[in-house]
Design a protein around this motif. Structure first.
Motif, PDB file in Angstrom:
ATOM      1  N   MET A   1       0.839  -1.181   0.000  1.00  0.00           N
ATOM      2  CA  MET A   1       0.000   0.000   0.000  1.00  0.00           C
ATOM      3  C   MET A   1       0.887   1.249   0.000  1.00  0.00           C
ATOM      4  N   LYS A   2       0.500   2.246  -0.809  1.00  0.00           N
ATOM      5  CA  LYS A   2       1.267   3.500  -0.912  1.00  0.00           C
ATOM      6  C   LYS A   2       0.640   4.563  -0.015  1.00  0.00           C
ATOM      7  N   THR A   3       1.425   5.638   0.224  1.00  0.00           N
ATOM      8  CA  THR A   3       0.961   6.748   1.048  1.00  0.00           C
ATOM      9  C   THR A   3       0.888   8.008   0.193  1.00  0.00           C
ATOM     10  N   CYS A   4      -0.189   8.757   0.347  1.00  0.00           N
ATOM     11  CA  CYS A   4      -0.417   9.999  -0.405  1.00  0.00           C
ATOM     12  C   CYS A   4       0.667  11.025  -0.044  1.00  0.00           C
ATOM     13  N   LEU A   5       1.238  11.666  -1.063  1.00  0.00           N
ATOM     14  CA  LEU A   5       2.280  12.668  -0.836  1.00  0.00           C
ATOM     15  C   LEU A   5       1.751  13.907  -0.108  1.00  0.00           C
ATOM     16  N   GLU A   6       0.447  14.156  -0.187  1.00  0.00           N
ATOM     17  CA  GLU A   6      -0.134  15.342   0.445  1.00  0.00           C
ATOM     18  C   GLU A   6      -0.624  15.058   1.858  1.00  0.00           C
ATOM     19  N   CYS A   7      -1.481  14.062   2.027  1.00  0.00           N
ATOM     20  CA  CYS A   7      -2.135  13.853   3.334  1.00  0.00           C
ATOM     21  C   CYS A   7      -1.585  12.658   4.121  1.00  0.00           C
ATOM     22  N   ASP A   8      -0.642  11.939   3.562  1.00  0.00           N
ATOM     23  CA  ASP A   8      -0.010  10.775   4.205  1.00  0.00           C
ATOM     24  C   ASP A   8      -0.977   9.625   4.485  1.00  0.00           C
ATOM     25  N   GLN A   9      -2.136   9.615   3.859  1.00  0.00           N
ATOM     26  CA  GLN A   9      -3.093   8.520   4.047  1.00  0.00           C
ATOM     27  C   GLN A   9      -2.761   7.387   3.073  1.00  0.00           C
ATOM     28  N   PRO A  10      -2.912   6.162   3.511  1.00  0.00           N
ATOM     29  CA  PRO A  10      -2.662   5.035   2.606  1.00  0.00           C
ATOM     30  C   PRO A  10      -3.759   4.956   1.537  1.00  0.00           C
ATOM     31  N   PHE A  11      -3.364   4.520   0.330  1.00  0.00           N
ATOM     32  CA  PHE A  11      -4.322   4.359  -0.757  1.00  0.00           C
ATOM     33  C   PHE A  11      -3.822   3.267  -1.692  1.00  0.00           C
ATOM     34  N   SER A  12      -4.690   2.802  -2.560  1.00  0.00           N
ATOM     35  CA  SER A  12      -4.301   1.799  -3.554  1.00  0.00           C
ATOM     36  C   SER A  12      -4.647   2.338  -4.932  1.00  0.00           C
ATOM     37  N   GLY A  13      -4.094   1.731  -5.943  1.00  0.00           N
ATOM     38  CA  GLY A  13      -4.343   2.169  -7.315  1.00  0.00           C
ATOM     39  C   GLY A  13      -3.178   1.814  -8.206  1.00  0.00           C
ATOM     40  N   ARG A  14      -3.062   2.536  -9.312  1.00  0.00           N
ATOM     41  CA  ARG A  14      -1.994   2.276 -10.279  1.00  0.00           C
ATOM     42  C   ARG A  14      -0.623   2.353  -9.615  1.00  0.00           C
ATOM     43  N   ALA A  15       0.339   1.700 -10.243  1.00  0.00           N
ATOM     44  CA  ALA A  15       1.690   1.655  -9.682  1.00  0.00           C
ATOM     45  C   ALA A  15       2.333   3.040  -9.623  1.00  0.00           C
ATOM     46  N   ASP A  16       1.986   3.932 -10.559  1.00  0.00           N
ATOM     47  CA  ASP A  16       2.608   5.255 -10.585  1.00  0.00           C
ATOM     48  C   ASP A  16       1.771   6.329  -9.901  1.00  0.00           C
ATOM     49  N   LYS A  17       0.697   5.944  -9.252  1.00  0.00           N
ATOM     50  CA  LYS A  17      -0.177   6.896  -8.574  1.00  0.00           C
ATOM     51  C   LYS A  17       0.518   7.432  -7.316  1.00  0.00           C
ATOM     52  N   LYS A  18       0.427   8.763  -7.105  1.00  0.00           N
ATOM     53  CA  LYS A  18       1.118   9.390  -5.981  1.00  0.00           C
ATOM     54  C   LYS A  18       0.169  10.015  -4.966  1.00  0.00           C
ATOM     55  N   PHE A  19      -1.089  10.218  -5.351  1.00  0.00           N
ATOM     56  CA  PHE A  19      -2.048  10.917  -4.490  1.00  0.00           C
ATOM     57  C   PHE A  19      -3.317  10.101  -4.364  1.00  0.00           C
ATOM     58  N   CYS A  20      -3.987  10.269  -3.244  1.00  0.00           N
ATOM     59  CA  CYS A  20      -5.209   9.513  -3.004  1.00  0.00           C
ATOM     60  C   CYS A  20      -6.410  10.115  -3.730  1.00  0.00           C
ATOM     61  N   SER A  21      -6.324  11.405  -4.094  1.00  0.00           N
ATOM     62  CA  SER A  21      -7.453  12.056  -4.767  1.00  0.00           C
ATOM     63  C   SER A  21      -6.961  13.238  -5.586  1.00  0.00           C
ATOM     64  N   ASP A  22      -7.841  13.747  -6.463  1.00  0.00           N
ATOM     65  CA  ASP A  22      -7.520  14.950  -7.230  1.00  0.00           C
ATOM     66  C   ASP A  22      -7.338  16.147  -6.300  1.00  0.00           C
ATOM     67  N   MET A  23      -8.110  16.205  -5.230  1.00  0.00           N
ATOM     68  CA  MET A  23      -7.995  17.299  -4.282  1.00  0.00           C
ATOM     69  C   MET A  23      -6.592  17.330  -3.657  1.00  0.00           C
ATOM     70  N   CYS A  24      -6.069  16.180  -3.258  1.00  0.00           N
ATOM     71  CA  CYS A  24      -4.721  16.128  -2.686  1.00  0.00           C
ATOM     72  C   CYS A  24      -3.661  16.466  -3.741  1.00  0.00           C
ATOM     73  N   ARG A  25      -3.852  15.981  -4.955  1.00  0.00           N
ATOM     74  CA  ARG A  25      -2.908  16.278  -6.037  1.00  0.00           C
ATOM     75  C   ARG A  25      -2.862  17.785  -6.287  1.00  0.00           C
ATOM     76  N   ASN A  26      -4.036  18.416  -6.363  1.00  0.00           N
ATOM     77  CA  ASN A  26      -4.091  19.870  -6.595  1.00  0.00           C
ATOM     78  C   ASN A  26      -3.488  20.644  -5.436  1.00  0.00           C
ATOM     79  N   ALA A  27      -3.801  20.252  -4.209  1.00  0.00           N
ATOM     80  CA  ALA A  27      -3.263  20.941  -3.030  1.00  0.00           C
ATOM     81  C   ALA A  27      -1.739  20.839  -2.993  1.00  0.00           C
ATOM     82  N   TYR A  28      -1.217  19.659  -3.287  1.00  0.00           N
ATOM     83  CA  TYR A  28       0.234  19.433  -3.292  1.00  0.00           C
ATOM     84  C   TYR A  28       0.904  20.334  -4.334  1.00  0.00           C
TER      85      TYR A  28
END
Length: 118
Positions: A1-28
């Protein structure tokens, strides 16, 4: 399981995914591009302002103006995009496609560089 670069919450998804949501991606990305890039943003804004001032003063291919006119409009002589030295040794300072040459008695010759137009 990976951790979101913005909120540090664990998430799953594609291997190259870095954020748990679009909101976290935009905020980062907004945080990344805010404070660090204020200098670049402010410089680009002043360069655009300088170009608009030169364009306003020089609606044709060339025109003369004074230092006080340029300064009253908010022109910043410290910022330019390029310099060109003529064969006679005169130096034109360019802000994108508009240039200026300092003449005697605080006068300036403003020119439009038509070579950049297709």
């Amino acid at each position: 399981m990976k951790t979101c670069l913005e909120c540090d919450q664990p998430f799953s998804g594609r291997a190259d995914k870095k954020f748990c949501s679009d909101m976290c991606r935009n905020a980062y990305n907004n945080k990344l591009n805010s404070d660090q890039y204020n200098v670049v943003r402010n410089t680009n804004n002043q360069l655009r302002r300088n170009r608009r001032i030169l364009e306003e003063i020089c609606p044709e291919d060339k025109n003369k103006t004074t230092r006080s006119t340029l300064m009253a409009k908010g022109f910043d002589f410290n910022l330019m995009t390029s310099q060109r030295v003529t064969q006679k040794g005169s130096v034109y300072y360019f802000v994108y496609d508009y240039g200026y040459l300092e003449l005697d008695n605080d006068f300036f010759l403003i020119v439009k560089d038509n070579r950049t137009n297709p």
